[in-house]
Design an enzyme around this catalytic site. Structure first.
Site, PDB file in Angstrom:
ATOM      1  N   THR A 159     -69.122  34.400 109.438  1.00  0.00           N
ATOM      2  CA  THR A 159     -68.609  34.901 108.170  1.00  0.00           C
ATOM      3  C   THR A 159     -68.085  33.774 107.290  1.00  0.00           C
ATOM      4  O   THR A 159     -67.666  32.733 107.797  1.00  0.00           O
ATOM      5  CB  THR A 159     -67.469  35.907 108.457  1.00  0.00           C
ATOM      6  OG1 THR A 159     -66.787  36.203 107.250  1.00  0.00           O
ATOM      7  CG2 THR A 159     -66.442  35.331 109.427  1.00  0.00           C
ATOM      8  N   ASP A 160     -68.052  34.021 105.992  1.00  0.00           N
ATOM      9  CA  ASP A 160     -67.459  33.030 105.082  1.00  0.00           C
ATOM     10  C   ASP A 160     -65.929  32.993 105.210  1.00  0.00           C
ATOM     11  O   ASP A 160     -65.281  32.070 104.716  1.00  0.00           O
ATOM     12  CB  ASP A 160     -67.862  33.309 103.625  1.00  0.00           C
ATOM     13  CG  ASP A 160     -67.443  34.689 103.120  1.00  0.00           C
ATOM     14  OD1 ASP A 160     -66.933  35.507 103.927  1.00  0.00           O
ATOM     15  OD2 ASP A 160     -67.622  34.957 101.915  1.00  0.00           O
ATOM     16  N   GLU A 161     -65.364  34.018 105.893  1.00  0.00           N
ATOM     17  CA  GLU A 161     -63.898  34.070 105.998  1.00  0.00           C
ATOM     18  C   GLU A 161     -63.329  32.911 106.801  1.00  0.00           C
ATOM     19  O   GLU A 161     -62.132  32.628 106.722  1.00  0.00           O
ATOM     20  CB  GLU A 161     -63.455  35.401 106.612  1.00  0.00           C
ATOM     21  CG  GLU A 161     -63.853  36.581 105.760  1.00  0.00           C
ATOM     22  CD  GLU A 161     -63.072  37.857 106.056  1.00  0.00           C
ATOM     23  OE1 GLU A 161     -62.069  37.803 106.767  1.00  0.00           O
ATOM     24  OE2 GLU A 161     -63.486  38.911 105.552  1.00  0.00           O
ATOM     25  N   TYR A 184     -58.875  38.145 112.663  1.00  0.00           N
ATOM     26  CA  TYR A 184     -60.342  38.275 112.672  1.00  0.00           C
ATOM     27  C   TYR A 184     -61.014  36.940 112.365  1.00  0.00           C
ATOM     28  O   TYR A 184     -61.856  36.460 113.132  1.00  0.00           O
ATOM     29  CB  TYR A 184     -60.793  39.338 111.654  1.00  0.00           C
ATOM     30  CG  TYR A 184     -62.272  39.254 111.319  1.00  0.00           C
ATOM     31  CD1 TYR A 184     -63.241  39.586 112.260  1.00  0.00           C
ATOM     32  CD2 TYR A 184     -62.701  38.805 110.061  1.00  0.00           C
ATOM     33  CE1 TYR A 184     -64.597  39.488 111.962  1.00  0.00           C
ATOM     34  CE2 TYR A 184     -64.051  38.705 109.755  1.00  0.00           C
ATOM     35  CZ  TYR A 184     -64.998  39.047 110.712  1.00  0.00           C
ATOM     36  OH  TYR A 184     -66.345  38.927 110.410  1.00  0.00           O
ATOM     37  N   LYS A 188     -63.398  34.436 114.675  1.00  0.00           N
ATOM     38  CA  LYS A 188     -64.773  34.042 114.310  1.00  0.00           C
ATOM     39  C   LYS A 188     -64.863  32.522 114.214  1.00  0.00           C
ATOM     40  O   LYS A 188     -65.864  31.923 114.624  1.00  0.00           O
ATOM     41  CB  LYS A 188     -65.190  34.686 112.974  1.00  0.00           C
ATOM     42  CG  LYS A 188     -65.390  36.186 113.013  1.00  0.00           C
ATOM     43  CD  LYS A 188     -66.493  36.656 113.949  1.00  0.00           C
ATOM     44  CE  LYS A 188     -67.889  36.361 113.443  1.00  0.00           C
ATOM     45  NZ  LYS A 188     -68.927  36.971 114.319  1.00  0.00           N
TER      46      LYS A 188
HETATM   47  P1  NAD Z   1     -69.861  46.318 112.979  1.00  0.00           P
HETATM   48  O1  NAD Z   1     -68.421  46.439 113.329  1.00  0.00           O
HETATM   49  O2  NAD Z   1     -70.484  47.332 112.104  1.00  0.00           O
HETATM   50  O3  NAD Z   1     -70.725  46.300 114.325  1.00  0.00           O
HETATM   51  C1  NAD Z   1     -70.366  45.564 115.454  1.00  0.00           C
HETATM   52  C2  NAD Z   1     -71.207  46.036 116.634  1.00  0.00           C
HETATM   53  O4  NAD Z   1     -70.862  45.225 117.782  1.00  0.00           O
HETATM   54  C3  NAD Z   1     -70.953  47.492 117.027  1.00  0.00           C
HETATM   55  O5  NAD Z   1     -72.181  48.152 117.251  1.00  0.00           O
HETATM   56  C4  NAD Z   1     -70.138  47.392 118.289  1.00  0.00           C
HETATM   57  O6  NAD Z   1     -70.336  48.486 119.173  1.00  0.00           O
HETATM   58  C5  NAD Z   1     -70.653  46.084 118.898  1.00  0.00           C
HETATM   59  N1  NAD Z   1     -69.675  45.457 119.797  1.00  0.00           N
HETATM   60  C6  NAD Z   1     -68.373  45.183 119.514  1.00  0.00           C
HETATM   61  N2  NAD Z   1     -67.781  44.634 120.586  1.00  0.00           N
HETATM   62  C7  NAD Z   1     -68.741  44.525 121.558  1.00  0.00           C
HETATM   63  C8  NAD Z   1     -68.747  44.020 122.873  1.00  0.00           C
HETATM   64  N3  NAD Z   1     -67.631  43.513 123.434  1.00  0.00           N
HETATM   65  N4  NAD Z   1     -69.907  44.055 123.580  1.00  0.00           N
HETATM   66  C9  NAD Z   1     -71.031  44.585 123.023  1.00  0.00           C
HETATM   67  N5  NAD Z   1     -71.080  45.087 121.785  1.00  0.00           N
HETATM   68  C10 NAD Z   1     -69.952  45.058 121.047  1.00  0.00           C
HETATM   69  O7  NAD Z   1     -70.024  44.853 112.410  1.00  0.00           O
HETATM   70  P2  NAD Z   1     -70.989  44.296 111.263  1.00  0.00           P
HETATM   71  O8  NAD Z   1     -70.347  44.491 109.963  1.00  0.00           O
HETATM   72  O9  NAD Z   1     -72.367  44.792 111.503  1.00  0.00           O
HETATM   73  O10 NAD Z   1     -70.930  42.728 111.589  1.00  0.00           O
HETATM   74  C11 NAD Z   1     -71.869  42.126 112.471  1.00  0.00           C
HETATM   75  C12 NAD Z   1     -71.602  40.635 112.551  1.00  0.00           C
HETATM   76  O11 NAD Z   1     -71.712  40.063 111.249  1.00  0.00           O
HETATM   77  C13 NAD Z   1     -70.207  40.278 113.041  1.00  0.00           C
HETATM   78  O12 NAD Z   1     -70.316  39.155 113.872  1.00  0.00           O
HETATM   79  C14 NAD Z   1     -69.428  39.945 111.773  1.00  0.00           C
HETATM   80  O13 NAD Z   1     -68.408  39.028 112.039  1.00  0.00           O
HETATM   81  C15 NAD Z   1     -70.530  39.335 110.933  1.00  0.00           C
HETATM   82  N6  NAD Z   1     -70.369  39.430 109.469  1.00  0.00           N
HETATM   83  C16 NAD Z   1     -70.134  40.651 108.885  1.00  0.00           C
HETATM   84  C17 NAD Z   1     -70.069  40.738 107.505  1.00  0.00           C
HETATM   85  C18 NAD Z   1     -69.839  42.071 106.801  1.00  0.00           C
HETATM   86  O14 NAD Z   1     -69.671  42.091 105.590  1.00  0.00           O
HETATM   87  N7  NAD Z   1     -69.844  43.192 107.502  1.00  0.00           N
HETATM   88  C19 NAD Z   1     -70.219  39.594 106.717  1.00  0.00           C
HETATM   89  C20 NAD Z   1     -70.437  38.361 107.350  1.00  0.00           C
HETATM   90  C21 NAD Z   1     -70.526  38.304 108.734  1.00  0.00           C
HETATM   91  O1  DAU Z   2     -66.593  38.071 103.823  1.00  0.00           O
HETATM   92  C1  DAU Z   2     -67.233  38.578 104.945  1.00  0.00           C
HETATM   93  C2  DAU Z   2     -66.364  39.633 105.605  1.00  0.00           C
HETATM   94  O2  DAU Z   2     -66.403  40.782 104.767  1.00  0.00           O
HETATM   95  C3  DAU Z   2     -66.826  39.983 107.013  1.00  0.00           C
HETATM   96  O3  DAU Z   2     -66.698  38.859 107.841  1.00  0.00           O
HETATM   97  C4  DAU Z   2     -65.996  41.146 107.587  1.00  0.00           C
HETATM   98  O4  DAU Z   2     -66.534  41.524 108.845  1.00  0.00           O
HETATM   99  C5  DAU Z   2     -66.092  42.317 106.629  1.00  0.00           C
HETATM  100  O5  DAU Z   2     -65.269  43.378 107.090  1.00  0.00           O
HETATM  101  C6  DAU Z   2     -65.671  41.902 105.218  1.00  0.00           C
HETATM  102  O6  DAU Z   2     -64.244  41.605 105.192  1.00  0.00           O
HETATM  103  P1  DAU Z   2     -63.322  42.064 103.959  1.00  0.00           P
HETATM  104  O7  DAU Z   2     -61.925  42.108 104.421  1.00  0.00           O
HETATM  105  O8  DAU Z   2     -63.634  41.271 102.748  1.00  0.00           O
HETATM  106  O9  DAU Z   2     -63.923  43.545 103.728  1.00  0.00           O
HETATM  107  P2  DAU Z   2     -63.214  44.959 103.435  1.00  0.00           P
HETATM  108  O10 DAU Z   2     -64.296  45.920 103.115  1.00  0.00           O
HETATM  109  O11 DAU Z   2     -62.237  45.325 104.487  1.00  0.00           O
HETATM  110  O12 DAU Z   2     -62.389  44.667 102.100  1.00  0.00           O
HETATM  111  C7  DAU Z   2     -63.013  44.195 100.917  1.00  0.00           C
HETATM  112  C8  DAU Z   2     -61.943  43.961  99.880  1.00  0.00           C
HETATM  113  O13 DAU Z   2     -61.384  45.234  99.495  1.00  0.00           O
HETATM  114  C9  DAU Z   2     -60.762  43.158 100.388  1.00  0.00           C
HETATM  115  O14 DAU Z   2     -60.270  42.333  99.326  1.00  0.00           O
HETATM  116  C10 DAU Z   2     -59.706  44.196 100.757  1.00  0.00           C
HETATM  117  C11 DAU Z   2     -59.980  45.313  99.766  1.00  0.00           C
HETATM  118  N1  DAU Z   2     -59.721  46.682 100.240  1.00  0.00           N
HETATM  119  C12 DAU Z   2     -60.269  47.083 101.413  1.00  0.00           C
HETATM  120  C13 DAU Z   2     -60.078  48.357 101.900  1.00  0.00           C
HETATM  121  C14 DAU Z   2     -60.684  48.794 103.217  1.00  0.00           C
HETATM  122  C15 DAU Z   2     -58.966  47.580  99.469  1.00  0.00           C
HETATM  123  O15 DAU Z   2     -58.459  47.211  98.391  1.00  0.00           O
HETATM  124  N2  DAU Z   2     -58.775  48.839  99.956  1.00  0.00           N
HETATM  125  C16 DAU Z   2     -59.288  49.273 101.127  1.00  0.00           C
HETATM  126  O16 DAU Z   2     -59.049  50.448 101.526  1.00  0.00           O
END
Ligand code: NAD
Ligand code: DAU
Length: 378
Positions: A159-161, A184, A188
């Site tokens: 992630t970019d975080e 989190y 990562k």
């Molecule tokens: P998600 O939470 O939707 O899915 C995660 C999946 O991993 C689930 O199916 C869960 O059951 C599985 N999992 C969790 N713990 C496990 C374990 N111990 N063993 C086996 N399976 C397990 O997550 P996502 O949003 O699809 O993110 C996927 C990846 O991408 C993550 O590594 C996250 O850090 C990264 N990422 C997400 C975003 C985003 O915006 N969602 C952005 C950048 C990077």
């Molecule tokens: O940048 C990549 C990341 O993006 C991933 O690594 C994470 O897995 C993914 O969850 C996401 O993280 P964020 O914290 O940016 O996403 P989230 O959807 O939780 O929140 C997006 C923005 O909205 C953040 O600034 C917090 C705000 N927010 C979020 C929720 C859930 C609100 O204002 N209200 C809300 O209820």
């Protein structure tokens, strides 16, 4: 170009992982075919322990066509293993049983707010789970600095975080120093460091990608976009953290997965790639767009919805702005974003409105019955 035969996808029942599997099998999750096929001809072994965020139902169509629905075992191309990535003996079994040559590691605890409430599972899955996979891969593939291999690959999704928080200007590049702020992002960042350590110390062939905020079908309704669409329909308040002026860079999930696919095929071993949408929005402006689209699609009254916006207590340590410089993946691998934000957001709103069963099942845990029915315990 690498030959990818037996691809272990971790976290394939989650949001991005399930979209990745659909993409590799040439299936659109939005219902509208937006992109060219990946032309993947190998097998996928999906390893997911199905936490609250993983739903086996998401892969039902894939399983029917390429998995248990394929009656000729020699033609079967999709396999599901309900296994925790921290379980070393099970991961060893899977490497051996399927002769894994490629790992695409999505599995993680992914929600920042949950990490603030309880960091422990984040430490276990994101750090120890990643270590377990790296170590099993190193042993199974028999690699070392003296015995390099170019026919196997471990790709880590990050992630970019990990880069921390930006002010009003500037971008994260691949060389930006890590500065994670939440449990989190720290977990990562640790996993990213382990991946690089396995490359430098043991010669494990790795690639790594750091992506911005994804949106699209099958995202768990705790993340901003699907949560807001759900709350609008249920006439609940729309909770905006603080002033709502934090900025995120949004990318359609399939654009992310196309980038991952390019890295798997042509990425340079030992390198990391930033992936971004070049699409920055303040949360509050994004919410306005979502309200407009949802009102149009449902016939609800836009100003009624607007009146439910509620500014709530800010997320502790809330990163102000994320923005990615993705010059490297564009110039070196020829990747570009294809989905416009307007089209992607509309597809996402429609998907969330039309898939209430999926949303209800994942929220209620009802999908676990489906797992019991379909996969007997080993
Ligand atoms: P998600 O939470 O939707 O899915 C995660 C999946 O991993 C689930 O199916 C869960 O059951 C599985 N999992 C969790 N713990 C496990 C374990 N111990 N063993 C086996 N399976 C397990 O997550 P996502 O949003 O699809 O993110 C996927 C990846 O991408 C993550 O590594 C996250 O850090 C990264 N990422 C997400 C975003 C985003 O915006 N969602 C952005 C950048 C990077
Ligand atoms: O940048 C990549 C990341 O993006 C991933 O690594 C994470 O897995 C993914 O969850 C996401 O993280 P964020 O914290 O940016 O996403 P989230 O959807 O939780 O929140 C997006 C923005 O909205 C953040 O600034 C917090 C705000 N927010 C979020 C929720 C859930 C609100 O204002 N209200 C809300 O209820």
């Amino acid at each position: 170009m690498r030959k990818l035969k037996n691809v272990l996808v971790t976290g394939g029942a989650g949001f991005i992982g399930s979209n990745f599997i659909h993409y590799l099998f040439g299936k659109s999750t939005s219902g509208e075919k937006a992109f060219e096929d990946a032309n993947f001809s190998g097998r996928i072994i999906n390893v997911d322990c199905l936490t609250y965020a993983g739903n086996g139902e998401t892969l039902e169509d894939i399983d029917k066509t390429f998995g248990s629905g394929e009656k000729d075992p020699s033609k079967r191309r999709y396999f599901f293993e309900k296994v925790n990535i921290c379980d070393r003996s099970e991961i060893e079994r899977i490497f051996k049983q399927y002769d894994i040559d490629t790992v695409v590691h999505f599995a993680a605890e992914s929600h920042v707010d949950r990490s603030i409430l309880g960091p422990e599972t984040f430490i276990k899955t994101n750090i120890f789970g990643t270590y377990t996979l790296l170590d099993v891969a190193r042993n199974y593939w028999g690699v070392s600095l003296d015995n390099p291999r170019d026919d196997v690959l471990f790709h880590h999704i990050s992630t970019d975080e990990v880069y921390g928080s930006l002010g009003p200007t500037g971008y994260f590049t691949e060389t930006t120093a890590y500065d994670p702020r939440s449990p989190y992002s720290s977990s990562k960042a640790s996993s990213d460091h382990l991946v690089m350590a396995y490359y430098h110390t043991y010669g494990l062939p790795i690639t790594l990608s750091n992506c911005t905020n994804n949106y699209g079908p099958y995202q768990f309704p705790e993340k901003l976009i699907p949560l807001m669409i759900l709350n609008m329909q249920e006439k609940k308040n729309l909770p905006v953290y603080g002033e709502g002026k934090n900025i995120r860079d949004w990318i359609y999930v399939e654009d992310h997965n196309r980038a991952v696919w390019l890295i798997l095929n042509n990425g340079k071993t030992g390198e990391k790639y930033n992936i971004g949408g070049e699409n920055e929005w303040q949360n509050i402006t994004l919410l306005d767009k979502l309200i407009e689209l949802t009102a149009k699609e449902t016939g609800m009254n836009e100003s009624d919805i607007k009146s439910t916006i509620t500014h709530v207590k800010d997320r502790p340590g809330h990163d102000q702005r994320y923005a990615i410089d993705c010059t490297k993946i564009k110039t070196e691998l020829g990747w570009e974003r294809k989905m416009s934000f307007e089209q992607g957001l509309l597809l996402t709103v429609k998907w969330n409105l039309n898939n209430k069963d999926w949303i209800n099942h994942i929220l209620s845990g009802e999908y676990l019955n489906w797992v019991e029915k379909n996969y007997s315990k080993r």
